[in-house]
Scaffold this motif. Structure first.
Motif, short mmCIF file in Angstrom:
data_model
loop_
_atom_site.label_atom_id
_atom_site.label_comp_id
_atom_site.label_asym_id
_atom_site.label_seq_id
_atom_site.Cartn_x
_atom_site.Cartn_y
_atom_site.Cartn_z
N ASN A 56 0.82 -1.21 0.00
CA ASN A 56 0.00 0.00 0.00
C ASN A 56 0.86 1.26 0.00
O ASN A 56 0.59 2.22 -0.75
CB ASN A 56 -0.94 -0.03 1.21
CG ASN A 56 -1.83 1.19 1.26
OD1 ASN A 56 -1.82 1.92 2.23
ND2 ASN A 56 -2.57 1.43 0.19
N ASN A 101 1.07 3.81 -3.15
CA ASN A 101 0.75 5.23 -2.98
C ASN A 101 1.91 6.11 -3.46
O ASN A 101 1.70 7.12 -4.13
CB ASN A 101 0.46 5.55 -1.51
CG ASN A 101 -0.98 5.24 -1.13
OD1 ASN A 101 -1.78 4.87 -1.99
ND2 ASN A 101 -1.29 5.37 0.14
N LYS A 121 1.74 6.07 -7.12
CA LYS A 121 0.49 6.67 -7.60
C LYS A 121 0.49 8.20 -7.44
O LYS A 121 0.03 8.93 -8.31
CB LYS A 121 -0.66 6.04 -6.80
CG LYS A 121 -2.04 6.35 -7.28
CD LYS A 121 -3.06 5.33 -6.73
CE LYS A 121 -3.41 5.53 -5.29
NZ LYS A 121 -4.61 4.78 -4.86
N TYR A 122 1.04 8.66 -6.29
CA TYR A 122 0.96 10.10 -6.01
C TYR A 122 2.22 10.87 -6.37
O TYR A 122 2.38 12.03 -5.97
CB TYR A 122 0.57 10.32 -4.54
CG TYR A 122 -0.81 9.78 -4.24
CD1 TYR A 122 -1.94 10.32 -4.88
CD2 TYR A 122 -1.00 8.71 -3.38
CE1 TYR A 122 -3.21 9.81 -4.64
CE2 TYR A 122 -2.27 8.19 -3.13
CZ TYR A 122 -3.36 8.74 -3.77
OH TYR A 122 -4.61 8.24 -3.54
N ASP A 135 8.89 9.16 -1.36
CA ASP A 135 8.63 9.49 -2.77
C ASP A 135 9.04 10.93 -3.03
O ASP A 135 9.32 11.69 -2.10
CB ASP A 135 7.15 9.25 -3.12
CG ASP A 135 6.23 10.21 -2.41
OD1 ASP A 135 6.35 11.43 -2.62
OD2 ASP A 135 5.35 9.73 -1.63
N GLY A 161 4.10 16.09 -2.38
CA GLY A 161 3.99 16.21 -0.93
C GLY A 161 2.56 16.44 -0.48
O GLY A 161 1.64 16.55 -1.31
N GLY A 194 -7.38 12.85 -0.67
CA GLY A 194 -6.97 14.23 -0.96
C GLY A 194 -7.68 14.69 -2.22
O GLY A 194 -7.62 14.01 -3.23
N SER A 234 -7.34 6.24 -8.86
CA SER A 234 -8.42 5.43 -8.30
C SER A 234 -8.10 5.13 -6.84
O SER A 234 -6.94 5.11 -6.42
CB SER A 234 -8.57 4.14 -9.10
OG SER A 234 -7.49 3.28 -8.84
N GLY A 235 -9.13 4.92 -6.06
CA GLY A 235 -8.92 4.62 -4.63
C GLY A 235 -10.17 4.96 -3.85
O GLY A 235 -11.02 5.72 -4.32
N LEU A 236 -10.25 4.38 -2.66
CA LEU A 236 -11.44 4.61 -1.83
C LEU A 236 -11.08 5.35 -0.54
O LEU A 236 -11.93 5.57 0.31
CB LEU A 236 -12.09 3.27 -1.46
CG LEU A 236 -12.63 2.45 -2.64
CD1 LEU A 236 -13.03 1.06 -2.18
CD2 LEU A 236 -13.82 3.15 -3.26
N GLY A 237 -9.82 5.70 -0.41
CA GLY A 237 -9.41 6.38 0.82
C GLY A 237 -9.36 5.43 2.00
O GLY A 237 -9.62 5.84 3.14
N LEU A 238 -9.08 4.18 1.74
CA LEU A 238 -9.09 3.18 2.82
C LEU A 238 -7.71 2.62 3.14
O LEU A 238 -7.47 2.11 4.23
CB LEU A 238 -10.02 2.02 2.45
CG LEU A 238 -11.50 2.35 2.38
CD1 LEU A 238 -12.28 1.16 1.84
CD2 LEU A 238 -12.01 2.73 3.76
N LEU A 250 -4.58 3.70 3.78
CA LEU A 250 -3.79 4.13 4.94
C LEU A 250 -4.51 3.80 6.25
O LEU A 250 -3.87 3.45 7.24
CB LEU A 250 -3.49 5.63 4.87
CG LEU A 250 -2.45 6.04 3.82
CD1 LEU A 250 -2.30 7.56 3.80
CD2 LEU A 250 -1.10 5.39 4.12
N TYR A 251 -5.83 3.92 6.22
CA TYR A 251 -6.60 3.60 7.43
C TYR A 251 -6.40 2.12 7.80
O TYR A 251 -6.06 1.80 8.95
CB TYR A 251 -8.08 3.89 7.20
CG TYR A 251 -8.97 3.38 8.31
CD1 TYR A 251 -9.00 4.01 9.55
CD2 TYR A 251 -9.78 2.26 8.12
CE1 TYR A 251 -9.79 3.53 10.58
CE2 TYR A 251 -10.58 1.78 9.14
CZ TYR A 251 -10.58 2.42 10.36
OH TYR A 251 -11.37 1.94 11.37
N SER A 295 7.13 12.94 0.13
CA SER A 295 6.65 12.46 1.43
C SER A 295 7.41 11.20 1.82
O SER A 295 7.84 10.42 0.97
CB SER A 295 5.17 12.10 1.36
OG SER A 295 4.44 13.08 0.67
N PHE A 318 6.53 8.03 4.21
CA PHE A 318 5.63 7.29 5.10
C PHE A 318 6.47 6.24 5.82
O PHE A 318 7.36 5.63 5.22
CB PHE A 318 4.52 6.60 4.29
CG PHE A 318 3.43 7.55 3.89
CD1 PHE A 318 2.26 7.64 4.63
CD2 PHE A 318 3.57 8.35 2.76
CE1 PHE A 318 1.25 8.52 4.28
CE2 PHE A 318 2.55 9.22 2.40
CZ PHE A 318 1.40 9.31 3.15
#
Ligand code: ADP
Length: 383
Positions: free
Chosen positions: A280, A284, A287-288, A312, A316, A332, A340-344, A346-347, A370, A372
């Protein structure tokens, strides 16, 4: 105490009532009054915001039609109200919320002293009524709050149930689609019908995305239901990382993934879940940072903890968003329409790391990228 034959207290229902009708309480020992009970309710038309004190037949006659109206039974059939006093009850807000009325069959009963005494009683009653109404309002607000909470919990439960069913239902057909596509891809490459190969590979890529989303949903619903299974074992981080990178290499991207640091750490945890977290983070990072070409992975050990960092060189993350990104469903807005993504991700990753008694975080500098990271204890009790 006031010498009345009867006393009636009219008061408003608390404001939550749609129709503000006056309730009343009657106190009397007089059988005359008891014989005229039905008429007493009619007295509520007499409620004014003024104190009225009538002590003689003359005064009464003057007010008679105004106050008692025509056809008032209280003055028929041998019994007549001759002394009358009406004191409004005014709430703190200045509103007339009720009225205390006293009556007697004889003249001259209500003196000035009696009026003052009644005014004193009424001012105390006002405080009590005000408080009672306030209490009523508080109770009903609390009841409403509880009702809404219950409803929200119920809806939340239904939503979780829906997510769980939907993700389970989607998983099977999507997984078999992926299987068929892989067979097709092999077949087409073998038989040499090269024109179709790029199309099949594109379809494969899209199916992988759907699988990724469905897995996030499935993991979320398992997590919420406390059903995310963990199988703890000791494993070498270098092996997991190699699997992660191989997994990501199947996808199309231009980034060079470079690993730094000590690759010999052996950690105790759920291998698949740790792999899921690392994938993940790398996903990310790629992807970002669409315009970057590198992703760096750092491994280290410090004071009994293992640390993994994924760096990455993307745009930022703004300072104020740094905490939000670990929340469920947060995406974001600057990325949401491009990726694509559901915002899940990192959670879920954060929860997995917590289950390993670890911590997860991010450092980011706008325009620079960033990093992580997560840390987990090297030697931990699986429970
Ligand atoms: P998703 O990727 O599905 O949106 P995540 O929970 O993985 O869900 O990420 C939440 C949000 O955090 C993303 O929508 C993005 O805005 C931000 N984010 C995550 N990783 C990065 C990163 N490496 N660089 C910039 N933003 C990131």
């Amino acid at each position: 105490m006031s010498g009345a034959d009867f006393g009636i207290l009219f008061y408003d229902l608390p404001a939550r009532s749609i129709q503000r009708e006056h309730l009343f309480a009657l106190s009397t020992n007089s059988s005359d009054v008891q014989d005229h009970l039905e008429d007493i309710t009619g007295f509520q038309t007499l409620i004014t915001d003024q104190v009225i004190r009538l002590t003689t037949r003359q005064e009464l006659t003057k007010y008679n039609s105004k106050i008692f109206g025509d056809g008032n039974a209280a003055r028929s059939e041998g019994w007549i109200v001759q002394s009358f006093m009406s004191v409004p009850i005014t709430s703190k807000s200045g509103e007339t919320i009720g009225c205390l009325m006293l009556g007697h069959g004889q003249e001259g009963i209500f003196t000035k002293e009696a009026e003052e005494m009644v005014l004193g009683v009424v001012s105390q009653a006002t405080v009590a009524l005000d408080n009672a109404m306030l209490f009523e309002k508080l109770v009903s607000a609390n009841e409403e709050k509880e009702r809404l909470l219950e409803k929200a919990t119920e809806q939340n439960f239904r939503k979780d149930e829906f997510l769980s069913i939907a993700s389970h239902e989607l998983k099977t057909p999507v997984t078999s689609m992926k299987g068929y596509l892989q067979i097709l891809e092999k077949q087409v490459s073998k038989e040499g019908n090269g024109g179709y190969l790029p199309l099949i590979q594109k379809a494969n890529k899209q199916v992988n995305k759907v699988i990724h989303l469905v897995n996030d949903l499935l993991n979320l619903s398992k997590l919420e239901a406390g059903k995310l299974q963990y199988n703890f074992s000791d494993f070498k981080i270098s092996e997991v990382l190699a699997d992660c990178i191989a997994n990501i290499k199947n996808a199309e991207y231009k980034h060079n993934i470079r690993v730094f640091g000590d690759q010999n750490s052996v950690i105790r945890g759920d291998r698949n879940r740790i792999e899921q977290v690392i994938i993940n983070l790398i996903d990310n990072a790629i992807k970002y940072s669409p315009d970057a070409t590198e992703v760096l992975i750092g491994l280290s050990e410090d004071r009994g903890y293992f640390k993994l960092e994924v760096r990455d060189f993307g745009p930022g993350i703004p300072e104020e968003k740094l905490q939000l990104i670990f929340e469920r469903y947060y995406r974001g807005e600057e990325n949401s329409y491009k990726t694509s993504g559901l915002g899940l991700g990192l959670y879920i990753s954060g929860e997995i790391i917590k289950r390993h008694q670890g911590r997860m975080g991010v450092e980011s500098e706008q325009g620079k990228g960033s990093t992580f990271w997560f840390v987990i204890p090297l030697d931990q009790d699986p429970e």
